[in-house]
Design an enzyme around this catalytic site. Structure first.
Site, PDB file in Angstrom:
ATOM      1  CG  ASP A  54      39.378  30.203  31.752  1.00 32.74           C
ATOM      2  OD1 ASP A  54      38.649  29.512  31.015  1.00 32.74           O
ATOM      3  OD2 ASP A  54      40.506  29.815  32.130  1.00 32.74           O
ATOM      4  CD  GLU A 109      29.538  19.552  18.221  1.00 37.17           C
ATOM      5  OE1 GLU A 109      28.789  19.267  19.174  1.00 37.17           O
ATOM      6  OE2 GLU A 109      29.244  19.387  17.025  1.00 37.17           O
ATOM      7  CB  CYS A 131      48.549  57.705  35.211  1.00 38.56           C
ATOM      8  SG  CYS A 131      47.640  56.947  33.833  1.00 38.56           S
ATOM      9  CG  HIS A 180      44.006  34.626  22.345  1.00 36.37           C
ATOM     10  ND1 HIS A 180      43.054  33.725  21.946  1.00 36.37           N
ATOM     11  CD2 HIS A 180      44.865  34.734  21.300  1.00 36.37           C
ATOM     12  CE1 HIS A 180      43.327  33.309  20.715  1.00 36.37           C
ATOM     13  NE2 HIS A 180      44.426  33.892  20.304  1.00 36.37           N
ATOM     14  N   GLY A 227      39.441  21.337  22.894  1.00 38.37           N
ATOM     15  CA  GLY A 227      38.452  22.361  23.214  1.00 38.37           C
ATOM     16  C   GLY A 227      38.540  23.626  22.411  1.00 38.37           C
TER      17      GLY A 227
HETATM   18  C1  BV8 Z   1      45.772  38.888  14.451  1.00 38.22           C
HETATM   19  C2  BV8 Z   1      40.654  37.191  23.704  1.00 38.22           C
HETATM   20  C3  BV8 Z   1      47.280  40.158  13.147  1.00 38.22           C
HETATM   21  C4  BV8 Z   1      39.557  38.117  24.015  1.00 38.22           C
HETATM   22  C5  BV8 Z   1      40.373  36.220  21.490  1.00 38.22           C
HETATM   23  C6  BV8 Z   1      39.974  40.581   9.726  1.00 38.22           C
HETATM   24  C7  BV8 Z   1      40.442  41.649  10.489  1.00 38.22           C
HETATM   25  C8  BV8 Z   1      41.338  41.470  11.527  1.00 38.22           C
HETATM   26  C9  BV8 Z   1      41.787  40.209  11.809  1.00 38.22           C
HETATM   27  C10 BV8 Z   1      41.314  39.170  11.057  1.00 38.22           C
HETATM   28  C11 BV8 Z   1      40.431  39.328  10.025  1.00 38.22           C
HETATM   29  N1  BV8 Z   1      40.159  38.106   9.487  1.00 38.22           N
HETATM   30  C12 BV8 Z   1      40.850  37.172  10.160  1.00 38.22           C
HETATM   31  C13 BV8 Z   1      41.550  37.808  11.094  1.00 38.22           C
HETATM   32  C14 BV8 Z   1      42.430  37.223  12.018  1.00 38.22           C
HETATM   33  C15 BV8 Z   1      41.634  37.014  13.319  1.00 38.22           C
HETATM   34  C16 BV8 Z   1      40.864  35.718  13.174  1.00 38.22           C
HETATM   35  O1  BV8 Z   1      41.448  34.674  13.181  1.00 38.22           O
HETATM   36  N2  BV8 Z   1      39.535  35.820  13.018  1.00 38.22           N
HETATM   37  C17 BV8 Z   1      38.760  34.609  12.837  1.00 38.22           C
HETATM   38  C18 BV8 Z   1      37.486  34.679  13.659  1.00 38.22           C
HETATM   39  C19 BV8 Z   1      38.485  34.459  11.343  1.00 38.22           C
HETATM   40  N3  BV8 Z   1      42.631  36.929  14.337  1.00 38.22           N
HETATM   41  C20 BV8 Z   1      42.995  38.038  15.001  1.00 38.22           C
HETATM   42  O2  BV8 Z   1      42.467  39.118  14.898  1.00 38.22           O
HETATM   43  C21 BV8 Z   1      44.176  37.830  15.914  1.00 38.22           C
HETATM   44  N4  BV8 Z   1      45.174  38.823  15.643  1.00 38.22           N
HETATM   45  O3  BV8 Z   1      45.522  38.178  13.526  1.00 38.22           O
HETATM   46  O4  BV8 Z   1      46.716  39.908  14.399  1.00 38.22           O
HETATM   47  C22 BV8 Z   1      46.334  41.096  12.458  1.00 38.22           C
HETATM   48  C23 BV8 Z   1      46.194  42.361  12.972  1.00 38.22           C
HETATM   49  C24 BV8 Z   1      45.365  43.257  12.300  1.00 38.22           C
HETATM   50  C25 BV8 Z   1      44.678  42.868  11.135  1.00 38.22           C
HETATM   51  C26 BV8 Z   1      44.812  41.553  10.652  1.00 38.22           C
HETATM   52  C27 BV8 Z   1      45.633  40.664  11.326  1.00 38.22           C
HETATM   53  C28 BV8 Z   1      43.741  37.982  17.361  1.00 38.22           C
HETATM   54  C29 BV8 Z   1      42.935  36.772  17.746  1.00 38.22           C
HETATM   55  C30 BV8 Z   1      42.671  36.804  19.253  1.00 38.22           C
HETATM   56  C31 BV8 Z   1      41.280  37.320  19.503  1.00 38.22           C
HETATM   57  N5  BV8 Z   1      40.978  37.222  20.935  1.00 38.22           N
HETATM   58  N6  BV8 Z   1      40.168  36.176  22.815  1.00 38.22           N
HETATM   59  C32 BV8 Z   1      38.511  37.445  24.838  1.00 38.22           C
HETATM   60  O5  BV8 Z   1      38.656  36.260  25.188  1.00 38.22           O
HETATM   61  O6  BV8 Z   1      37.527  38.130  25.128  1.00 38.22           O
HETATM   62  S1  BV8 Z   1      39.934  34.900  20.524  1.00 38.22           S
HETATM   63  C33 BV8 Z   1      38.665  34.030  21.220  1.00 38.22           C
HETATM   64  O7  BV8 Z   1      38.413  32.946  20.304  1.00 38.22           O
HETATM   65  C34 BV8 Z   1      39.021  33.375  22.524  1.00 38.22           C
HETATM   66  O8  BV8 Z   1      40.341  33.603  22.969  1.00 38.22           O
HETATM   67  C35 BV8 Z   1      38.924  31.912  22.204  1.00 38.22           C
HETATM   68  O9  BV8 Z   1      39.813  31.176  22.903  1.00 38.22           O
HETATM   69  C36 BV8 Z   1      39.267  31.954  20.751  1.00 38.22           C
HETATM   70  C37 BV8 Z   1      39.015  30.711  19.974  1.00 38.22           C
HETATM   71  O10 BV8 Z   1      37.786  30.215  20.348  1.00 38.22           O
HETATM   72  P1  BV8 Z   1      37.796  28.782  21.060  1.00 38.22           P
HETATM   73  O11 BV8 Z   1      38.653  28.856  22.271  1.00 38.22           O
HETATM   74  O12 BV8 Z   1      38.134  27.770  20.053  1.00 38.22           O
HETATM   75  O13 BV8 Z   1      36.323  28.680  21.565  1.00 38.22           O
HETATM   76  P2  BV8 Z   1      35.050  28.350  20.670  1.00 38.22           P
HETATM   77  O14 BV8 Z   1      33.854  28.714  21.463  1.00 38.22           O
HETATM   78  O15 BV8 Z   1      35.235  28.934  19.299  1.00 38.22           O
HETATM   79  O16 BV8 Z   1      35.110  26.768  20.486  1.00 38.22           O
HETATM   80  C38 BV8 Z   1      34.965  25.945  21.615  1.00 38.22           C
HETATM   81  C39 BV8 Z   1      35.226  24.534  21.116  1.00 38.22           C
HETATM   82  O17 BV8 Z   1      35.188  23.662  22.255  1.00 38.22           O
HETATM   83  C40 BV8 Z   1      34.204  24.024  20.135  1.00 38.22           C
HETATM   84  O18 BV8 Z   1      34.851  23.389  19.048  1.00 38.22           O
HETATM   85  C41 BV8 Z   1      33.394  22.989  20.943  1.00 38.22           C
HETATM   86  O19 BV8 Z   1      32.972  21.912  20.139  1.00 38.22           O
HETATM   87  C42 BV8 Z   1      34.418  22.534  21.916  1.00 38.22           C
HETATM   88  N7  BV8 Z   1      33.898  22.022  23.184  1.00 38.22           N
HETATM   89  C43 BV8 Z   1      32.761  22.364  23.826  1.00 38.22           C
HETATM   90  N8  BV8 Z   1      32.674  21.668  24.993  1.00 38.22           N
HETATM   91  C44 BV8 Z   1      33.790  20.884  25.066  1.00 38.22           C
HETATM   92  C45 BV8 Z   1      34.574  21.109  23.919  1.00 38.22           C
HETATM   93  N9  BV8 Z   1      35.739  20.482  23.698  1.00 38.22           N
HETATM   94  C46 BV8 Z   1      36.154  19.603  24.621  1.00 38.22           C
HETATM   95  N10 BV8 Z   1      35.465  19.341  25.764  1.00 38.22           N
HETATM   96  C47 BV8 Z   1      34.292  19.955  26.007  1.00 38.22           C
HETATM   97  N11 BV8 Z   1      33.603  19.672  27.132  1.00 38.22           N
END
Ligand code: BV8
Length: 248
Positions: free
Chosen positions: A106, A217, A152, A121, A189
């Site tokens: 962001d 959490e 392009c 990311h 976060g």
């Molecule tokens: C990779 C950009 C090698 C886009 C994002 C099957 C097929 C392919 C891949 C995989 C697979 N299985 C697993 C994988 C790997 C996959 C992965 O990890 N999947 C997970 C879901 C199981 N990873 C990938 O694909 C990565 N690449 O591995 O490459 C590869 C290649 C091919 C095949 C295999 C492997 C790429 C990962 C990047 C994806 N892009 N974002 C966009 O933003 O639109 S990830 C996305 O999730 C965001 O970037 C975000 O940042 C990220 C993590 O989420 P969080 O930031 O943690 O946010 P979330 O909402 O989840 O949590 C918020 C937290 O804040 C909570 O805990 C909450 O309690 C807390 N909170 C709330 N309020 C507050 C707070 N904390 C503090 N203060 C507050 N006030």
């Protein structure tokens, strides 16, 4: 007055010798009003971001995916950095052994004044030509007709890393090295679900770092963390900056 208590050990560590690594996720932007990925408000028009943030979704319907990202750009533009972002920027300004690694796209860390931001990311504010692969910063509030086009003629895509895409090699290499060298890691976060980013605190812990989780959490990281500060990052990170002798 905050009810959060920092341990004496953490007070010593945050003011002591580093290096310090901070890893942030969408939760640090929650108090700026931005939806997190997996929170109750994390859906977009009832859609799961996990289904939109993929190359397959973009190939299938680039306009649909671009509507999602144009909406996120508008939301991010309307948002302001909150005390969590400002505290991290202040800690970075006060010591050169402090590195911020973020999963967020962001741009709020940069707008808060953080300079050495390692974006794992990518960014909503960089667009990439699907033909030339070149990336350019584009801060326009309105992208006009979707999908935006490169000079392009080819489509532009958001300069973010989608699920199934590899992270920028340089970014994950630098972040992994920083995790090996860190003495203190602040994980704020993030749900600690997305790899390889979620693996960084484990690397640091195995190398002897003290890992602190800042999150209202519990997450899969909670069992590994040496200390959990249960609450909002916007309240806790300024306390950590203050304990580090840094006004934020
Ligand atoms: C990779 C950009 C090698 C886009 C994002 C099957 C097929 C392919 C891949 C995989 C697979 N299985 C697993 C994988 C790997 C996959 C992965 O990890 N999947 C997970 C879901 C199981 N990873 C990938 O694909 C990565 N690449 O591995 O490459 C590869 C290649 C091919 C095949 C295999 C492997 C790429 C990962 C990047 C994806 N892009 N974002 C966009 O933003 O639109 S990830 C996305 O999730 C965001 O970037 C975000 O940042 C990220 C993590 O989420 P969080 O930031 O943690 O946010 P979330 O909402 O989840 O949590 C918020 C937290 O804040 C909570 O805990 C909450 O309690 C807390 N909170 C709330 N309020 C507050 C707070 N904390 C503090 N203060 C507050 N006030």
């Amino acid at each position: 007055m905050s009810s959060i208590r920092l341990s004496d050990s953490l007070r010593e560590r945050i003011a002591g010798p580093g290096p310090i690594l901070a890893l942030t996720g969408a939760g640090v932007s929650a108090e700026s009003g931005l939806a997190t990925f997996r929170g109750p408000e994390g859906l977009w028009e009832g859609r799961d971001p996990m289904e939109l943030a993929t190359p397959e979704a973009f190939a299938q319907d680039p306009v649909d995916v671009w509507r999602f990202y144009a909406w996120r750009r508008r939301m991010a533009l309307q948002a302001k950095p909150n005390p969590a972002h400002l505290a991290l920027a202040a800690m970075e300004a006060a010591r050169d052994d402090f590195l911020l690694v973020t999963q967020n796209v962001d741009g709020l860390h940069e707008r808060a004044g953080s300079r050495r931001v390692l974006r794992l990311h990518g960014s909503l504010w960089w667009l990439r030509c699907v033909a030339e692969d070149a990336e350019n910063e584009d801060l326009r509030e309105d992208l006009g007709e979707l999908p935006p086009r490169c000079e392009c003629g080819a489509m532009l895509r958001p300069g973010v890393v989608w699920f199934g895409e590899s992270l920028p090699h340089e970014a994950i290499e630098t972040a992994s090295r920083a995790a090996h060298e860190a003495r203190l890691v602040l994980v704020a976060g993030t749900s600690s679900l997305v790899y390889p980013a979620a693996g960084l605190p484990g690397i640091a812990s195995a190398s002897g770092a003290y890992v602190v989780e800042i999150n209202p959490e519990r997450t899969p990281l909670s069992a590994l963390a040496d200390e959990r500060l249960e609450g909002p990052a916007g309240e806790i990170l300024p306390l950590l900056a203050e304990a580090a002798g840094v006004a934020s």
